[in-house]
Design a protein around this motif. Structure first.
Motif, PDB file in Angstrom:
ATOM      1  N   ARG A 243       5.984   2.765  -9.420  1.00 25.95           N
ATOM      2  CA  ARG A 243       5.024   3.922 -10.442  1.00 25.95           C
ATOM      3  C   ARG A 243       5.116   3.995 -10.866  1.00 25.95           C
ATOM      4  N   LYS A 244       4.238   4.583 -12.533  1.00 25.41           N
ATOM      5  CA  LYS A 244       4.835   4.435 -13.619  1.00 25.41           C
ATOM      6  C   LYS A 244       5.312   5.825 -14.005  1.00 25.41           C
ATOM      7  N   ASN A 245       4.765   6.957 -13.467  1.00 24.39           N
ATOM      8  CA  ASN A 245       5.796   7.783 -13.677  1.00 24.39           C
ATOM      9  C   ASN A 245       7.205   8.061 -12.949  1.00 24.39           C
ATOM     10  N   LEU A 246       8.155   7.034 -12.726  1.00 23.99           N
ATOM     11  CA  LEU A 246       9.152   7.101 -12.495  1.00 23.99           C
ATOM     12  C   LEU A 246       9.584   6.382 -13.568  1.00 23.99           C
ATOM     13  N   LYS A 247       9.052   4.684 -13.449  1.00 23.93           N
ATOM     14  CA  LYS A 247       9.317   4.344 -14.932  1.00 23.93           C
ATOM     15  C   LYS A 247       9.859   5.079 -15.818  1.00 23.93           C
ATOM     16  N   LYS A 248       8.869   5.513 -16.429  1.00 22.92           N
ATOM     17  CA  LYS A 248       9.002   6.717 -17.082  1.00 22.92           C
ATOM     18  C   LYS A 248      10.155   7.622 -17.427  1.00 22.92           C
ATOM     19  N   LEU A 249      10.298   8.089 -16.096  1.00 26.16           N
ATOM     20  CA  LEU A 249      11.628   8.988 -15.854  1.00 26.16           C
ATOM     21  C   LEU A 249      12.680   8.445 -16.151  1.00 26.16           C
ATOM     22  N   ARG A 252      14.057   7.612 -19.168  1.00 25.49           N
ATOM     23  CA  ARG A 252      14.699   8.585 -19.661  1.00 25.49           C
ATOM     24  C   ARG A 252      15.684   8.964 -19.526  1.00 25.49           C
ATOM     25  N   SER A 268      14.060  15.517 -11.734  1.00 24.71           N
ATOM     26  CA  SER A 268      12.749  15.401 -11.481  1.00 24.71           C
ATOM     27  C   SER A 268      12.312  14.142 -11.030  1.00 24.71           C
ATOM     28  N   ILE A 269      13.290  13.635 -10.824  1.00 27.62           N
ATOM     29  CA  ILE A 269      13.403  12.063  -9.972  1.00 27.62           C
ATOM     30  C   ILE A 269      12.889  12.398  -8.723  1.00 27.62           C
ATOM     31  N   VAL A 272       9.363  13.863  -7.307  1.00 26.73           N
ATOM     32  CA  VAL A 272       9.012  13.139  -7.286  1.00 26.73           C
ATOM     33  C   VAL A 272       9.268  11.870  -5.610  1.00 26.73           C
TER      34      VAL A 272
END
Length: 487
Positions: A243-249, A252, A268-269, A272
């Motif tokens: 998932r892309k949101n996990l890549k960003k997290l 970060r 936050s991870i 999710v």
């Protein structure tokens, strides 16, 4: 006229009824290889189909694929040297390299088999590289790459960072296979060349989680700091959690410079995807997050791009015979040292260009921060709009509570906001390892040229035989396999 056996043509019939013959036995691979040598010099990677087309156009003959490849192999042996013959002279090459560059470390390791020495490993660290590293930051990158020549093996490389934050090749080695034993052998020689265990205790090693490397480092220098390339860590992470949101997290979390920021992102991870959280927690953050990096390296890099860049230079080199390959590596380093030695004259500032550019980018961010004076040169810096983003800056201690200044050695936006308020030149706070004078000192050492093989002294050692060939299935790949997210 004397009575001798002679004859004289009286009539010539110049009409041919036979058809043109396209396949002639006179054209063999050896003869064709002599006609190919010029082509091989200009283009060592010429394809077999191009060779067949050339002979078809020039002599109007047809040759098979196998003959084209055999002719190319014979021509390559004549141009770049035979693979086997170059192994025979590896000791002569090591002696010449050491004679022309005294103070270097050159090691050749062989295994006696049936009374004959079989090549196993080669290690080289030139004197100029040792001297140059003394003026660099204590951080190096390790990497390995497969050899694509007739006799397989692996090439290990060590790359440092110069004052302009560019790659500085330090040492290289050829080994039979990557494992804990070979890494231990390589690291013991490397640590000794870089000053010994006491000097290297503050060293930081960046790697791609090579097989056996982590255990070898713990055995050779237990107190050393290790970092793993986040790009390679994410490649493994993405296979399970795309998932892309996990890549960003994840990125970060890697970019977080203080522990509190890292903990907030990890929470936050966990919200999710709890499995992704456990996966990242299985690897201690000191290996991949800036929030736990030591401050001695003066580098906040998260990727091993320097080593990857050096290996990309050697893609074609890794297909050649051993001495030709080693000579191309040494020649590349010699030219790089000479070029960078003269490049310093073009620097317009006392700070190296890449460092100055990064300082200017940080300076643009000062518009978002407002400093408030406490005492002496101690300030509290707060964000103009976001609440909770307050940091303590101590100019005398060269520190900011965000830790970015301490990790990278370059003042952060919070510190620069204070310096602008006090009307202080930020370049005064740049460490000496980033200055023009440090750059000149790094490349002041010289990698000396060596003679051709006809002038080498013949040593008393027996001729070294090449290692046994490990034939892998399918055609060997010469390009790195890209991950799906890199395409």
């Amino acid at each position: 006229m004397d009575a001798v056996k002679s004859w004289q043509p009286r009539t010539m019939v110049d009409s041919h009824t036979c058809s043109r013959e396209h396949k002639l036995r006179l054209f063999n691979a050896r003869w064709l290889s002599r006609k190919l040598q010029k082509t091989i010099r200009e283009n060592p990677n010429v394809k077999g189909v191009d060779i067949r087309d050339k002979f078809s156009r020039k002599w109007n003959i047809a040759i098979s694929k196998n003959m084209a490849y055999r002719a190319r192999a014979h021509a390559s042996d004549e141009v770049v040297g035979s693979f086997i013959k170059q192994y025979n002279r590896i000791y002569d090459y090591a002696h010449e390299l050491l004679a022309r560059n005294p103070g270097s470390t050159i090691k050749v390791k062989v295994d006696p088999v049936n009374g004959k020495p079989i090549f196993r490993r080669f290690y080289a660290c030139l004197k100029a590289c040792k001297d140059s590293f003394g003026s660099c930051r204590p951080i190096i990158g390790l990497d390995g790459a497969f050899l694509r020549g007739r006799h397989h093996g692996e090439l290990l490389t060590v790359v440092g960072r110069d004052a302009n934050d560019q790659m500085l090749p330090l040492a290289y080695a050829i080994i039979e296979v990557v494992n804990k034993d070979t890494w231990t052998w390589f690291l013991e020689l490397l640590i000794e060349d870089l000053g010994g265990p006491d000097v290297c205790s503050g060293l930081t090693i960046m790697s791609d989680q090579q097989k056996g490397l982590r255990q070898a480092v713990q055995d050779v220098v237990p107190a050393i700091a290790q970092r793993f390339c986040v790009r390679h860590l994410y490649a493994n992470f993405r296979k399970k959690f795309p998932r892309k949101n996990l890549k960003k997290l994840m990125w970060r979390a890697a970019l977080a410079t203080h522990p509190q920021q890292w903990e907030n992102i990890m929470r936050s991870i966990k919200e999710v995807n709890e499995d992704a959280f456990r996966h990242l927690m299985s690897l201690p953050p000191r290996f991949w997050s800036r929030s736990r990096f030591t401050t001695t390296a003066k580098s906040d890099t998260l990727v091993n791009n320097m080593s990857e860049a050096f290996n990309s230079v050697l893609v074609n080199t890794r297909t050649k015979p051993i001495i030709t390959m080693l000579e191309e590596i040494r020649l590349y380093m010699m030219k790089r040292w000479a070029t960078n030695r003269t490049r310093a004259a073009s620097f317009k500032s006392s700070i190296c260009p890449k460092i100055l550019s990064r300082l200017q980018k940080e300076s643009l961010l000062t518009k978002h921060w407002v400093p408030s004076w406490s005492t002496h040169k101690l300030f509290e810096v707060r964000h103009v709009s976001q609440t909770g983003d307050n940091f303590v800056v101590d100019i005398d201690q060269y520190s900011c509570s965000c830790r970015k200044w301490s990790i990278s050695g370059i003042p952060c936006a919070h510190a620069l906001a204070v310096m602008k308020l006090l009307n202080i030149d930020a370049q005064q706070f740049i460490p000496a390892c980033f200055t023009k004078s440090a750059y000149e000192e790094i490349y002041s050492s010289v990698i000396f040229p060596i003679n051709g093989n006809n002038l080498w002294e013949v040593t008393e050692y027996l001729d070294v035989m090449p290692p046994s060939k490990r034939q892998m299935p399918r055609r060997p790949k010469k390009k790195r396999r890209l991950e799906q997210w890199e395409l």
